[in-house]
Design a protein around this motif. Structure first.
Motif, PDB file in Angstrom:
ATOM      1  N   LEU A  10     -22.750 -64.970  19.577  1.00  0.00           N
ATOM      2  CA  LEU A  10     -23.470 -63.843  19.005  1.00  0.00           C
ATOM      3  C   LEU A  10     -23.316 -63.892  17.486  1.00  0.00           C
ATOM      4  O   LEU A  10     -22.189 -63.852  16.972  1.00  0.00           O
ATOM      5  CB  LEU A  10     -22.921 -62.536  19.566  1.00  0.00           C
ATOM      6  CG  LEU A  10     -23.636 -61.256  19.147  1.00  0.00           C
ATOM      7  CD1 LEU A  10     -25.072 -61.246  19.661  1.00  0.00           C
ATOM      8  CD2 LEU A  10     -22.874 -60.035  19.659  1.00  0.00           C
ATOM      9  N   LEU A  11     -24.447 -63.928  16.795  1.00  0.00           N
ATOM     10  CA  LEU A  11     -24.427 -64.110  15.344  1.00  0.00           C
ATOM     11  C   LEU A  11     -25.361 -63.120  14.671  1.00  0.00           C
ATOM     12  O   LEU A  11     -26.398 -62.747  15.227  1.00  0.00           O
ATOM     13  CB  LEU A  11     -24.857 -65.534  14.975  1.00  0.00           C
ATOM     14  CG  LEU A  11     -24.026 -66.679  15.583  1.00  0.00           C
ATOM     15  CD1 LEU A  11     -24.744 -68.000  15.413  1.00  0.00           C
ATOM     16  CD2 LEU A  11     -22.647 -66.729  14.931  1.00  0.00           C
ATOM     17  N   HIS A  12     -24.988 -62.717  13.451  1.00  0.00           N
ATOM     18  CA  HIS A  12     -25.871 -61.864  12.655  1.00  0.00           C
ATOM     19  C   HIS A  12     -26.777 -62.773  11.818  1.00  0.00           C
ATOM     20  O   HIS A  12     -26.309 -63.560  10.997  1.00  0.00           O
ATOM     21  CB  HIS A  12     -25.062 -60.947  11.733  1.00  0.00           C
ATOM     22  CG  HIS A  12     -25.915 -60.032  10.921  1.00  0.00           C
ATOM     23  ND1 HIS A  12     -26.291 -60.313   9.621  1.00  0.00           N
ATOM     24  CD2 HIS A  12     -26.497 -58.852  11.231  1.00  0.00           C
ATOM     25  CE1 HIS A  12     -27.051 -59.342   9.156  1.00  0.00           C
ATOM     26  NE2 HIS A  12     -27.193 -58.431  10.105  1.00  0.00           N
ATOM     27  N   LEU A  13     -28.074 -62.660  12.054  1.00  0.00           N
ATOM     28  CA  LEU A  13     -29.041 -63.501  11.363  1.00  0.00           C
ATOM     29  C   LEU A  13     -29.998 -62.633  10.550  1.00  0.00           C
ATOM     30  O   LEU A  13     -30.254 -61.477  10.901  1.00  0.00           O
ATOM     31  CB  LEU A  13     -29.831 -64.358  12.363  1.00  0.00           C
ATOM     32  CG  LEU A  13     -28.992 -65.277  13.260  1.00  0.00           C
ATOM     33  CD1 LEU A  13     -29.886 -65.995  14.267  1.00  0.00           C
ATOM     34  CD2 LEU A  13     -28.200 -66.284  12.426  1.00  0.00           C
ATOM     35  N   LYS A  14     -30.540 -63.225   9.508  1.00  0.00           N
ATOM     36  CA  LYS A  14     -31.471 -62.517   8.631  1.00  0.00           C
ATOM     37  C   LYS A  14     -32.893 -63.042   8.832  1.00  0.00           C
ATOM     38  O   LYS A  14     -33.095 -64.141   9.349  1.00  0.00           O
ATOM     39  CB  LYS A  14     -31.052 -62.692   7.176  1.00  0.00           C
ATOM     40  CG  LYS A  14     -29.693 -62.062   6.851  1.00  0.00           C
ATOM     41  CD  LYS A  14     -29.336 -62.256   5.391  1.00  0.00           C
ATOM     42  CE  LYS A  14     -27.994 -61.594   5.062  1.00  0.00           C
ATOM     43  NZ  LYS A  14     -27.638 -61.789   3.625  1.00  0.00           N
ATOM     44  N   SER A  15     -33.846 -62.236   8.419  1.00  0.00           N
ATOM     45  CA  SER A  15     -35.247 -62.654   8.509  1.00  0.00           C
ATOM     46  C   SER A  15     -35.469 -63.919   7.684  1.00  0.00           C
ATOM     47  O   SER A  15     -35.045 -64.004   6.522  1.00  0.00           O
ATOM     48  CB  SER A  15     -36.149 -61.527   7.982  1.00  0.00           C
ATOM     49  OG  SER A  15     -37.494 -61.922   7.977  1.00  0.00           O
TER      50      SER A  15
END
Length: 243
Positions: free
Chosen positions: A209-214
């Motif tokens: 689970l990772l926090h990704l940006k547009s």
């Protein structure tokens, strides 16, 4: 001979009184018997009436059950449960996946046209898909919206032409790049060694689970690339979805 005319008047009166008492007793016994017969007849009539009502009630319930069974059968023939009921079920069972607007992608392995370490993927045919803004370009999944994504990948390998040696290995990495990053970075990685018993490489599965940006781009890198098995969709795949 003594006749009734010479009887004592008191005896005569007593005899008459006894006759009257006997008449009253007989009348009372007849009345009691009549009442008993009438009561028995009324009770039997009421019991018969109750039985008839019970039979009608049972018959009515059976008719209702039969009508309900016909209605359910008719609904199944029409295509199942009405949409309104389905919506109510979705509230209790879980999210309505039909109306889910979250970005998601699942890519499957395809034949490699070059010898680079970056794998290329199938995004439309078979088990592959791109949903709700997800894009695939230049061997990369492009993230449309910022958020927490579950990213995953599995690589399976063909048996080597010759028996592999214990000192050989295959490495896999999922890389993230963006116009704001100076260099691509590794976000997930794994390695497979040649097993001593079977002398083949075991599949590598990565997931996190990772926090990704547009605008983030995700790409799978493997070295060496030659043993990767892309013969069927379920052996080698790559994907991500917004949680």
């Amino acid at each position: 001979m003594i006749t009734g005319a010479f009887l004592n008047p008191e005896l005569k009166l007593g005899a008459q009184k006894s006759l009257k008492d006997m008449d009253h007793t007989s009348i009372n016994m007849l009345q009691v018997e009549k009442n008993h017969v009438t009561s028995s007849s009324g009770s039997s009539h009421a019991q018969d009436k109750s039985i008839r009502w019970l039979k009608w009630a049972v018959a009515f319930c059976l008719i209702l059950l039969f009508a309900l069974a016909l209605f359910i059968f008719w609904q199944l023939l029409r295509g199942g449960i009405p949409d309104k009921d389905k919506g109510e079920m979705d509230k209790h069972v879980g999210p309505n996946l039909v109306n889910d607007s979250k970005p998601k992608a699942h890519l499957t392995g395809t034949k490699q046209n070059d010898a680079t370490q970056d794998l290329q993927w199938e995004s439309k045919r078979g088990l592959a898909f791109l949903k709700n803004g997800m894009m695939y370009t230049n061997k990369s999944i492009v993230i449309p919206n910022e958020g927490y994504y579950f990213v995953y990948s599995q690589l399976s390998f063909r048996p080597p032409v010759t028996t592999c040696s214990d000192d050989k290995s295959i490495s896999q990495s999922i890389m993230r790049s963006n116009s704001n990053y100076p260099e691509p970075e590794v976000i997930l990685s794994g390695i497979s060694f040649c097993t001593e018993g079977s002398k083949i490489y075991q599949p590598i599965y990565l997931g996190g689970l990772l926090h990704l940006k547009s605008g983030d781009r995700l790409k799978v890198n493997v070295s060496p690339i030659t043993p990767v098995d892309t013969s069927v969709d379920h052996k080698t795949f790559f994907g991500a979805f917004l949680v």
